[in-house]
Design a protein around this motif. Structure first.
Motif, PDB file in Angstrom:
ATOM      1  N   HIS A  31       0.842  -1.195   0.000  1.00 20.06           N
ATOM      2  CA  HIS A  31       0.000   0.000   0.000  1.00 20.06           C
ATOM      3  C   HIS A  31       0.879   1.249   0.000  1.00 20.06           C
ATOM      4  N   LEU A  32       0.450   2.270  -0.725  1.00 18.03           N
ATOM      5  CA  LEU A  32       1.185   3.530  -0.768  1.00 18.03           C
ATOM      6  C   LEU A  32       0.167   4.661  -0.623  1.00 18.03           C
ATOM      7  N   PHE A  33       0.361   5.469   0.408  1.00 23.44           N
ATOM      8  CA  PHE A  33      -0.579   6.561   0.695  1.00 23.44           C
ATOM      9  C   PHE A  33      -2.029   6.065   0.672  1.00 23.44           C
ATOM     10  N   GLY A  34      -2.223   4.874   1.190  1.00 22.54           N
ATOM     11  CA  GLY A  34      -3.568   4.331   1.280  1.00 22.54           C
ATOM     12  C   GLY A  34      -4.099   3.709   0.004  1.00 22.54           C
ATOM     13  N   HIS A  35      -3.261   3.619  -1.020  1.00 23.84           N
ATOM     14  CA  HIS A  35      -3.695   3.021  -2.286  1.00 23.84           C
ATOM     15  C   HIS A  35      -3.005   1.677  -2.488  1.00 23.84           C
ATOM     16  N   GLU A  36      -3.777   0.727  -2.983  1.00 17.70           N
ATOM     17  CA  GLU A  36      -3.204  -0.584  -3.276  1.00 17.70           C
ATOM     18  C   GLU A  36      -2.321  -0.484  -4.521  1.00 17.70           C
ATOM     19  N   ILE A  37      -1.128  -1.051  -4.437  1.00 17.66           N
ATOM     20  CA  ILE A  37      -0.216  -1.040  -5.577  1.00 17.66           C
ATOM     21  C   ILE A  37       0.012  -2.476  -6.029  1.00 17.66           C
ATOM     22  N   ALA A  38      -0.314  -2.743  -7.302  1.00 16.74           N
ATOM     23  CA  ALA A  38      -0.125  -4.078  -7.881  1.00 16.74           C
ATOM     24  C   ALA A  38       1.012  -4.028  -8.903  1.00 16.74           C
ATOM     25  N   TRP A  39       1.352  -5.192  -9.457  1.00 13.42           N
ATOM     26  CA  TRP A  39       2.498  -5.247 -10.379  1.00 13.42           C
ATOM     27  C   TRP A  39       2.292  -4.357 -11.603  1.00 13.42           C
ATOM     28  N   ASN A  40       1.061  -4.254 -12.077  1.00 12.11           N
ATOM     29  CA  ASN A  40       0.847  -3.473 -13.298  1.00 12.11           C
ATOM     30  C   ASN A  40       0.819  -1.968 -13.032  1.00 12.11           C
ATOM     31  N   ASP A  41       0.956  -1.584 -11.780  1.00 10.76           N
ATOM     32  CA  ASP A  41       1.019  -0.148 -11.478  1.00 10.76           C
ATOM     33  C   ASP A  41       2.376   0.449 -11.813  1.00 10.76           C
ATOM     34  N   ILE A  42       3.308  -0.400 -12.270  1.00  9.59           N
ATOM     35  CA  ILE A  42       4.607   0.131 -12.694  1.00  9.59           C
ATOM     36  C   ILE A  42       4.451   0.916 -13.998  1.00  9.59           C
ATOM     37  N   PHE A  43       3.364   0.634 -14.725  1.00  7.52           N
ATOM     38  CA  PHE A  43       3.123   1.356 -15.989  1.00  7.52           C
ATOM     39  C   PHE A  43       2.314   2.622 -15.707  1.00  7.52           C
ATOM     40  N   PRO A  44       2.795   3.762 -16.187  1.00 10.57           N
ATOM     41  CA  PRO A  44       2.036   4.996 -15.965  1.00 10.57           C
ATOM     42  C   PRO A  44       0.625   4.927 -16.535  1.00 10.57           C
ATOM     43  N   ALA A  45       0.473   4.165 -17.625  1.00  8.97           N
ATOM     44  CA  ALA A  45      -0.856   4.097 -18.265  1.00  8.97           C
ATOM     45  C   ALA A  45      -1.898   3.482 -17.329  1.00  8.97           C
ATOM     46  N   THR A  46      -1.470   2.607 -16.423  1.00  8.55           N
ATOM     47  CA  THR A  46      -2.419   1.984 -15.496  1.00  8.55           C
ATOM     48  C   THR A  46      -3.042   3.051 -14.597  1.00  8.55           C
ATOM     49  N   HIS A  47      -2.191   3.946 -14.087  1.00  7.84           N
ATOM     50  CA  HIS A  47      -2.698   5.009 -13.207  1.00  7.84           C
ATOM     51  C   HIS A  47      -3.578   5.982 -13.995  1.00  7.84           C
ATOM     52  N   ALA A  48      -3.113   6.305 -15.213  1.00  8.28           N
ATOM     53  CA  ALA A  48      -3.894   7.233 -16.033  1.00  8.28           C
ATOM     54  C   ALA A  48      -5.260   6.631 -16.362  1.00  8.28           C
ATOM     55  N   MET A  49      -5.259   5.329 -16.630  1.00 11.78           N
ATOM     56  CA  MET A  49      -6.517   4.643 -16.953  1.00 11.78           C
ATOM     57  C   MET A  49      -7.482   4.703 -15.760  1.00 11.78           C
ATOM     58  N   THR A  50      -6.947   4.415 -14.578  1.00  6.94           N
ATOM     59  CA  THR A  50      -7.791   4.459 -13.381  1.00  6.94           C
ATOM     60  C   THR A  50      -8.346   5.862 -13.184  1.00  6.94           C
ATOM     61  N   ALA A  51      -7.462   6.857 -13.338  1.00  9.78           N
ATOM     62  CA  ALA A  51      -7.900   8.244 -13.154  1.00  9.78           C
ATOM     63  C   ALA A  51      -8.984   8.606 -14.165  1.00  9.78           C
ATOM     64  N   LEU A  52      -8.801   8.185 -15.400  1.00  8.46           N
ATOM     65  CA  LEU A  52      -9.789   8.501 -16.436  1.00  8.46           C
ATOM     66  C   LEU A  52     -11.121   7.799 -16.177  1.00  8.46           C
ATOM     67  N   GLN A  53     -11.027   6.530 -15.768  1.00 11.34           N
ATOM     68  CA  GLN A  53     -12.262   5.801 -15.461  1.00 11.34           C
ATOM     69  C   GLN A  53     -13.051   6.537 -14.389  1.00 11.34           C
ATOM     70  N   GLN A  54     -12.315   6.961 -13.355  1.00  8.07           N
ATOM     71  CA  GLN A  54     -13.008   7.592 -12.238  1.00  8.07           C
ATOM     72  C   GLN A  54     -13.559   8.960 -12.621  1.00  8.07           C
ATOM     73  N   SER A  55     -12.830   9.679 -13.494  1.00  7.47           N
ATOM     74  CA  SER A  55     -13.302  11.020 -13.836  1.00  7.47           C
ATOM     75  C   SER A  55     -14.320  10.999 -14.975  1.00  7.47           C
ATOM     76  N   VAL A  56     -14.080  10.170 -16.012  1.00  3.29           N
ATOM     77  CA  VAL A  56     -15.019  10.141 -17.140  1.00  3.29           C
ATOM     78  C   VAL A  56     -16.337   9.477 -16.725  1.00  3.29           C
ATOM     79  N   THR A  57     -16.224   8.340 -16.068  1.00  2.00           N
ATOM     80  CA  THR A  57     -17.437   7.567 -15.794  1.00  2.00           C
ATOM     81  C   THR A  57     -18.173   8.050 -14.550  1.00  2.00           C
ATOM     82  N   TYR A  58     -17.401   8.403 -13.506  1.00  2.00           N
ATOM     83  CA  TYR A  58     -18.070   8.726 -12.247  1.00  2.00           C
ATOM     84  C   TYR A  58     -17.901  10.177 -11.809  1.00  2.00           C
ATOM     85  N   GLY A  59     -17.189  10.973 -12.638  1.00  2.00           N
ATOM     86  CA  GLY A  59     -17.076  12.387 -12.327  1.00  2.00           C
ATOM     87  C   GLY A  59     -16.183  12.718 -11.159  1.00  2.00           C
ATOM     88  N   ALA A  60     -15.157  11.891 -10.922  1.00  2.00           N
ATOM     89  CA  ALA A  60     -14.241  12.164  -9.803  1.00  2.00           C
ATOM     90  C   ALA A  60     -13.516  13.486 -10.020  1.00  2.00           C
TER      91      ALA A  60
END
Lengths: 314, 375
Positions: free
Chosen positions: B306-335
């Protein structure tokens, strides 16, 4: 004494089992046109790549104004290189290429633009200013390739086979341009074209198998293989008759240098013109007959032939 | 400045190459159109169910199922009664039916029994069977005199901007990430071309530094990325997405994805000698990142720490994984920015690392004086 601007000391480079350049030591003077003459694969381009800093030598050193280029990489900006191959950005116009490469050498944008305009005029490319490189003919691309080396106004200009692949019109223009650079800049010219080297260069280094064979002015080099002119006679007849003719000609003038390559008999001797009747008569007596004949002065080809035992074109 | 001169030159070259420009700008729009039309149907759809009834009470059960509807009045099921079961398997296999319902005589006093068959890998079957199960068990208990204590209620997660949630709204962030990751082969292509044409040699002779050269290439690609993102977001509007409330987070996440793509492209460019190698290797890296980032399909990845309260998995080494999560949360749910801040920061740090690795590799593999061909 003229200043030495570029010096190489015991420069060597090996590619696996091949020793491309062996202990090359040169001193090149300010304002001269220095020719590097040698056949393809002699090590000319490898030497040039080491001189301009593109390739690290295995041993030896390159000095520009006494400073090692390996210790002061920035000093290579005093050098402009026109590579043997045409190296251009296909989709940039002539003007854009020159401006861009000028800026890459650190020229202010306005200076780069002004230099680009001047060079396009000097090389008769002003009409093609806005043409993309890929649309130019081979000859025009070569001209552009040449002036790309000059945008940043380098002190030393290295031209690697600048006349290769040029049409006659472009060849004349490029040759005139190189000669116009003399005294203003130090020009290092690599070529396997003897006429080009003979006409343009102040001094020539003959290189083969990576080794410096001889260095001097064209006249000095030609003198090293003897005085006199060369008579070349194309022999007709059987091989045995041609051999007889060779022996007969050697008998006329023991001091003459006589050589038979296939059906071409070459005789270097003093007062060659006045001795032609004697030569023809001796050939006739052997049963061989003479076809085409010409008399010429010594050439750098003769020098290379004597130094290596083979012709430059082989 | 050399860096701007390189950027200007690269942009001029790109603008004069319609094929390449089209690939980068129009391919994502083509995907958008295909997905937009294909997945524009509402998420709550009417399922076609084949039914074979062999019990007296079965017909009433079927009538009951036919009365079920969504709040907007659309029926949940279209029930097709069949007498010959030979066509069932082909229909399930071809996915022309979501499920097959067999209603037979019940045992032990039950009015009927039922079996639901279907392809467990077909999403429609999973949805349809779960509704059938919950409704039929409730109906059965109801007519037997016993009511279910708990009713199953589906409450969709509220989605930003969509009146009706569609599959397209779920796929849109992944499509955007995919579109931006197309910059990887394009960036690598620019480097591969400099190698192929020998112009890299000219640049080396000029004494340009890797940071100036790669920085210039990077700027030109980011300009392209901005155009690409704007076109894509405009395309989303055409398919009914009103994302204006989350525009800044969406744009930031997209831009950071672009930075990471350019960085990856520079790394790829260090290993190629010509255009085709650049496109092939770059496309492979793009697809790899698309899949590991979960842009097309969710990737199950166990958390490593865990880092700053966020789960970190092996695929989090790719920046695109974080960007994808951020986009999902903002596009779909308006984060908002605060909610996706960690993901944006992670994408930025990893993207910067990618660029630095690219610059170092470029210096080491391309710019330094080394071996070359014989001459």
């Amino acid at each position: 004494m003229t200043e030495i601007v570029l010096q190489t000391t015991n420069l060597s480079k090996r590619f696996g089992a091949i020793e491309a350049v062996k202990n090359l030591s040169l001193e090149i003077r300010a304002g001269e046109i220095f020719g590097f003459l040698g056949p393809n694969g002699a090590g000319k381009t490898t030497s040039i790549n080491m001189i301009c800093g593109l390739m690290a030598p295995d041993s030896g050193e390159v000095l520009i104004h006494g400073k090692s280029i390996h210790l002061d990489g920035g000093i290579t900006r005093k050098v402009g290189v026109c590579p043997q191959e045409i190296i251009l950005w296909e989709r940039l116009t002539c003007f854009e290429q020159l401006q861009f490469i000028g800026e890459m050498y650190g020229l202010p944008a306005a200076t780069a633009r002004s230099r680009a305009e001047d060079l396009l005029k000097e090389m008769a490319l002003a009409e093609k200013r806005n043409a993309q490189a890929r649309t130019l003919s081979g000859g025009l691309q070569r001209r552009l390739n040449l002036i790309m080396a000059l945008v940043h106004d380098p002190e030393i200009v290295i031209l690697d086979e600048p006349e290769a692949g040029l049409d006659p019109q472009s060849r004349v223009r490029v040759r005139q341009y190189i000669q116009s650079l003399a005294r203003r800049k130090t020009v290092i010219l690599t070529t396997h074209n003897m006429d080009e080297a003979d006409r343009v260069a102040d001094r020539i280094a003959i290189i083969d198998h990576g080794e410096l064979l001889r260095m001097g002015t064209p006249a000095e080099l030609k003198r090293t293989i003897g005085e006199g002119d060369v008579v070349e006679i194309r022999l007709e007849g059987e091989a045995a008759q041609r051999e007889s003719a060779l022996a007969a000609v050697r008998g006329i003038e023991p001091q003459a240098e006589v050589r038979l390559e296939e059906d071409l008999l070459s005789v270097r001797m003093l007062n060659a013109v006045s001795r032609v009747p004697d030569l023809m008569e001796s050939i006739r007596r052997t049963g061989a007959s003479a076809g085409e004949m010409r008399i010429r002065e010594n050439t750098l080809e003769d020098v290379f032939l004597q130094l290596t035992g083979r012709r430059l074109r082989e | 400045m050399k860096i701007l001169a390189v950027a200007r030159k690269s942009l001029i070259e790109l603008l004069r190459e319609p094929m390449l420009l089209g690939m980068v700008l129009l391919t994502p729009l083509a995907f958008l159109l295909v997905y937009g039309f294909a997945y524009q149907t509402p998420h709550l759809k009417t399922y076609r169910v084949l039914a074979a009834v062999n019990a007296e009470a079965g017909s009433d059960a079927v009538d009951y199922l036919r009365t079920l509807s969504y709040p907007d009045g659309r029926p949940i099921f279209t029930i097709v009664i069949i007498s010959d079961r030979a066509g069932v398997d082909p229909a399930l296999r071809d996915r022309t039916a979501a499920a097959f319902l067999a209603i037979d005589q019940g045992a032990d006093g039950m009015p009927f029994s039922y079996t639901i068959r279907g392809d467990a890998l077909f999403a429609d079957f999973l949805s349809a069977s779960s509704i059938l199960e919950s409704r039929l068990s409730g109906y059965l208990l109801d007519i037997s005199g016993v009511r279910l204590p708990v009713d199953v209620v589906e409450v969709p997660i509220p989605a930003l901007g969509f009146k009706t949630r569609t599959d397209f709204s779920v796929y849109a962030p992944g499509l955007l990430v995919f579109a931006i990751l197309l910059l990887i082969p394009q960036t690598a292509l620019l480097l591969g071309r400099e190698m192929r044409t020998g112009t890299m040699r000219r640049l080396r002779l000029s004494g340009i530094s890797p940071f100036e050269f790669l920085g210039g290439i990077g700027i030109s690609q980011l300009v392209m990325a901005v155009v690409q993102i704007v076109l894509f977001l405009a395309g989303l509007v055409l398919f009914g997405l009103d994302y204006t409330r989350a525009l800044v987070p969406i744009f930031l996440a997209s831009f950071l994805t672009a930075v990471s793509a350019v960085g990856a492209g520079l790394v790829v460019g260090c290993f190629v000698q010509n255009d085709s190698q650049a496109v092939n290797l770059g496309a492979s890296v793009t697809m790899l990142q698309v899949f590991v980032s979960g842009s097309f399909f969710p990737i199950p990845a166990s958390p490593l720490f865990h880092l700053f309260g966020h789960e970190i998995a092996w695929n989090d080494i790719f920046p695109a994984t974080h960007a994808m999560t951020a986009l999902q949360q903002s596009v779909t749910y308006g984060a908002d920015l605060a909610q996706i801040g960690f993901r944006l920061a992670a994408a930025f740090v990893l993207s910067a690392a990618c660029f630095l690795i690219g610059a170092w590799l470029f210096q080491w593999k391309v710019m330094r004086a080394g071996k070359s061909s014989l001459g």
